[in-house]
Design a protein around this motif. Structure first.
Motif, short mmCIF file in Angstrom:
data_model
loop_
_atom_site.label_atom_id
_atom_site.label_comp_id
_atom_site.label_asym_id
_atom_site.label_seq_id
_atom_site.Cartn_x
_atom_site.Cartn_y
_atom_site.Cartn_z
N ALA A 10 0.85 -1.20 0.00
CA ALA A 10 0.00 0.00 0.00
C ALA A 10 0.88 1.24 0.00
CB ALA A 10 -0.94 0.00 1.20
N PHE A 11 1.95 1.22 0.80
CA PHE A 11 2.88 2.35 0.80
C PHE A 11 3.47 2.57 -0.60
CE2 PHE A 11 7.36 3.43 0.62
CZ PHE A 11 7.31 4.75 1.03
N ILE A 12 3.91 1.51 -1.25
CA ILE A 12 4.50 1.63 -2.59
C ILE A 12 3.49 2.21 -3.57
CG2 ILE A 12 5.37 0.27 -4.55
CD1 ILE A 12 6.71 -1.57 -2.37
N ALA A 13 2.24 1.78 -3.49
CA ALA A 13 1.19 2.32 -4.36
C ALA A 13 0.95 3.80 -4.08
CB ALA A 13 -0.11 1.53 -4.19
N ALA A 14 0.91 4.17 -2.80
CA ALA A 14 0.71 5.58 -2.43
C ALA A 14 1.90 6.43 -2.87
CB ALA A 14 0.48 5.72 -0.93
N PHE A 15 3.09 5.88 -2.75
CA PHE A 15 4.29 6.58 -3.19
C PHE A 15 4.23 6.82 -4.70
CE2 PHE A 15 8.83 6.90 -4.30
CZ PHE A 15 9.24 7.85 -3.39
N GLU A 16 3.85 5.80 -5.44
CA GLU A 16 3.72 5.95 -6.89
C GLU A 16 2.67 6.99 -7.24
OE1 GLU A 16 2.50 3.35 -10.85
OE2 GLU A 16 3.08 2.28 -9.04
N GLU A 17 1.55 6.95 -6.54
CA GLU A 17 0.46 7.90 -6.80
C GLU A 17 0.90 9.33 -6.52
OE1 GLU A 17 -2.97 10.39 -5.60
OE2 GLU A 17 -1.51 9.54 -4.22
N SER A 18 1.84 9.52 -5.58
CA SER A 18 2.28 10.86 -5.21
C SER A 18 3.02 11.57 -6.34
CB SER A 18 3.16 10.81 -3.96
OG SER A 18 4.44 10.29 -4.25
N PHE A 19 3.46 10.81 -7.32
CA PHE A 19 4.12 11.41 -8.48
C PHE A 19 3.13 11.71 -9.61
CE2 PHE A 19 7.65 9.25 -6.40
CZ PHE A 19 8.62 10.23 -6.43
N ASP A 20 1.83 11.50 -9.34
CA ASP A 20 0.76 11.75 -10.30
C ASP A 20 0.93 10.93 -11.58
OD1 ASP A 20 0.62 15.23 -9.39
OD2 ASP A 20 -0.52 13.55 -8.61
N ALA A 21 1.52 9.77 -11.48
CA ALA A 21 1.73 8.93 -12.65
C ALA A 21 0.42 8.33 -13.14
CB ALA A 21 2.72 7.81 -12.31
N ARG A 78 6.36 11.55 4.64
CA ARG A 78 5.00 12.11 4.55
C ARG A 78 3.98 11.01 4.27
NH1 ARG A 78 2.63 17.40 1.45
NH2 ARG A 78 0.46 16.93 1.92
N ILE A 79 4.28 10.16 3.32
CA ILE A 79 3.32 9.11 2.95
C ILE A 79 3.17 8.10 4.08
CG2 ILE A 79 2.89 7.22 1.34
CD1 ILE A 79 4.18 9.11 -0.81
N VAL A 80 4.26 7.73 4.73
CA VAL A 80 4.18 6.81 5.86
C VAL A 80 3.31 7.43 6.96
CG1 VAL A 80 5.48 5.76 7.76
CG2 VAL A 80 6.33 5.57 5.42
N LEU A 81 3.53 8.70 7.26
CA LEU A 81 2.74 9.38 8.29
C LEU A 81 1.27 9.43 7.92
CD1 LEU A 81 5.17 12.31 9.20
CD2 LEU A 81 4.48 10.41 10.71
N GLU A 82 0.98 9.79 6.67
CA GLU A 82 -0.42 9.88 6.24
C GLU A 82 -1.11 8.52 6.30
OE1 GLU A 82 -0.21 13.65 3.14
OE2 GLU A 82 0.21 11.63 2.38
N LEU A 83 -0.45 7.49 5.83
CA LEU A 83 -1.04 6.15 5.90
C LEU A 83 -1.26 5.71 7.34
CD1 LEU A 83 0.87 4.25 3.07
CD2 LEU A 83 -1.61 4.53 3.23
#
Length: 143
Positions: A10-21, A78-83
């Motif tokens: 889930a973290f990896i998916a959120a990280f990828e999404e953070s680049f607006d890919a 940031r993503i770890v904290l948000e999740l």
């Protein structure tokens, strides 16, 4: 799938999404199709909660950053904290489990010292927003 792996994916998916890919739905679909960091049902729930409540989570995180601004944090932190915060708010695990899992993800994907920062921020949030769970790692919540 073990929950730790589910959280990492889930973290990896959120990280990828953070680049607006791609959209989160596309990322989840692709992960399942290729079985590369596949997002299972638990991970998908985490990601949907993140998308629905990110702004609310950010408002909880920011006051606990002490001399940092959310937009200046390393993306991984940031993503770890948000999740983690959205899982504390809407998940079924106790805060101590969520914090431990977030720290382990940070150790794996961030810089050497970042896990201490993440642990401190999440600990402060848990004490302020979930005091009923302090000292009781068996307490869970369903919303």
């Amino acid at each position: 799938m073990k929950r730790r792996i589910s959280r990492e994916n889930a973290f990896i998916a959120a990280f990828e999404e953070s680049f607006d890919a791609s959209s989160m739905s596309e990322i989840i679909h692709y992960s399942r199709e290729t079985q590369e960091y596949a997002v299972d049902e638990f991970g998908e729930t985490m990601l949907r909660n993140l998308l629905a409540h990110r702004e609310e989570a950010d408002k909880i995180i920011e006051p606990n950053l002490k001399d940092w601004k959310l937009n200046r944090l390393p993306r991984v932190c940031r993503i770890v904290l948000e999740l983690a915060v959205t899982e504390m708010m809407y998940g079924e695990e106790g805060t101590s489990i969520v914090i431990n899992e977030a720290v382990e993800i940070t150790k794996k994907f961030a810089s050497d010292e970042d896990y201490q920062f993440v642990n401190g921020v999440l600990g402060a949030i848990a004490r302020a927003h979930f005091p009923e769970e302090q000292g009781d790692s068996t307490c869970t919540r369903s919303e």
